[in-house]
Design a protein around this motif. Structure first.
Motif, PDB file in Angstrom:
ATOM      1  N   PHE A 105       0.271  -9.756   4.131  1.00 52.79           N
ATOM      2  CA  PHE A 105      -0.422  -9.114   3.010  1.00 52.79           C
ATOM      3  C   PHE A 105       0.455  -8.040   2.377  1.00 52.79           C
ATOM      4  O   PHE A 105       0.594  -7.968   1.148  1.00 52.79           O
ATOM      5  N   ASP A 109       2.036  -8.017  -1.468  1.00 50.99           N
ATOM      6  CA  ASP A 109       1.705  -6.881  -2.329  1.00 50.99           C
ATOM      7  C   ASP A 109       2.991  -6.222  -2.849  1.00 50.99           C
ATOM      8  O   ASP A 109       3.136  -5.933  -4.049  1.00 50.99           O
ATOM      9  N   TYR A 110       3.928  -6.014  -1.930  1.00 52.90           N
ATOM     10  CA  TYR A 110       5.229  -5.431  -2.274  1.00 52.90           C
ATOM     11  C   TYR A 110       5.971  -6.300  -3.300  1.00 52.90           C
ATOM     12  O   TYR A 110       6.479  -5.810  -4.308  1.00 52.90           O
ATOM     13  N   ASP A 113       4.458  -5.860  -6.744  1.00 58.54           N
ATOM     14  CA  ASP A 113       4.765  -4.551  -7.335  1.00 58.54           C
ATOM     15  C   ASP A 113       6.195  -4.508  -7.845  1.00 58.54           C
ATOM     16  O   ASP A 113       6.481  -3.959  -8.919  1.00 58.54           O
ATOM     17  N   ASP A 143       2.027   1.939  -8.667  1.00 56.14           N
ATOM     18  CA  ASP A 143       1.924   0.974  -7.562  1.00 56.14           C
ATOM     19  C   ASP A 143       3.297   0.766  -6.912  1.00 56.14           C
ATOM     20  O   ASP A 143       3.426   0.759  -5.686  1.00 56.14           O
TER      21      ASP A 143
END
Lengths: 157, 80
Positions: A105, A109-110, A113, A143
């Motif tokens: 996850f 997400d990284y 961004d 973010d």
């Protein structure tokens, strides 16, 4: 596996998920994100993604490589469209496989961004009210800033 | 031989052209003089980067482009 692709033809998320799954190499799970072109209530007829022949590929390689350095993942995949994209068509696939779900996850997400703020693309909307270039929103920048600092693997299990 | 300046994204719109050839060598002040004032104004902004021969410069004011180099002018990027 590290997969980083600049794609000129249609993106097939199902195929990309299959590639990631097949190359997950002992992972306990994987997470993937698929970005779609928004139609913005009919205002946008097409989204055009421009790129640089060398710098764009390198930026994807760096983003995917950084995710592998940073998180305990067994595979990372970033596939990004260029050219003309119709509303509701997929623009980007970002996925990560890991032994434990949290790292997958976090890595996904990284990746998103970084793609929003570091990947070398220029995006414009073509629509009824003309051309509009899209820059990262402040939200995208804040973010991305969450990940500044230590590049060490932060969570190990 | 020359240096090719490549205008990308919204800077292409501002420049009115995709590429421009100028005489080598080309440094930062030469670049600012070569492009339209509107483009030069954008180049002064921190969020606009410059790549020379395929590498993004850490300090764009230290540009030193030689014969055959491509100088790419990079406005803020956004993918995803």
């Amino acid at each position: 596996m590290i997969r980083a692709i600049v794609l000129e033809e249609a993106l097939d998320p199902g195929k990309e998920l299959a590639v990631l799954t097949a190359n997950a190499a002992g992972a306990g799970g994987l997470v993937n994100f698929v970005g779609l072109a928004r139609e913005e209530g009919g205002r946008v007829a097409e989204l055009v993604l421009e790129h640089h022949p060398v710098l764009t590929q390198r930026s994807l390689d760096e983003i995917a490589g950084a995710a592998v350095e940073r998180f305990a993942v067994t595979a990372v995949s970033v596939v990004h469209r260029v050219g003309s994209i119709q509303p509701d068509e997929p623009i980007v696939f970002a996925g990560a496989a890991a032994r434990h779900r949290r790292e997958a996850f976090l890595a996904a997400d990284y990746l998103m961004d970084m793609l929003k703020t570091r990947a070398v693309f220029w995006k414009r909307e073509e629509g009824s009210d003309g051309t509009r270039w899209i820059e990262p929103r402040n939200e995208d920048l804040s973010d991305a800033a969450r990940w500044h600092g230590s590049k060490k693997k932060e969570i190990t299990r | 031989m020359a240096v090719t300046i490549l205008f990308l994204g919204p800077l292409r719109d501002l420049a009115g052209q995709q590429t421009m050839e100028v005489e080598a060598p080309l440094n930062w002040s030469g670049l600012l003089e070569a492009v339209r004032p509107e483009v030069a104004g954008q180049l002064g902004e921190q969020r606009v980067n410059v790549a020379c021969a395929g590498k993004v410069l850490a300090d764009k004011t230290e540009l030193q482009a030689e014969d055959g180099d491509e100088v790419a002018l990079l406005p803020p990027v956004s993918g995803g």
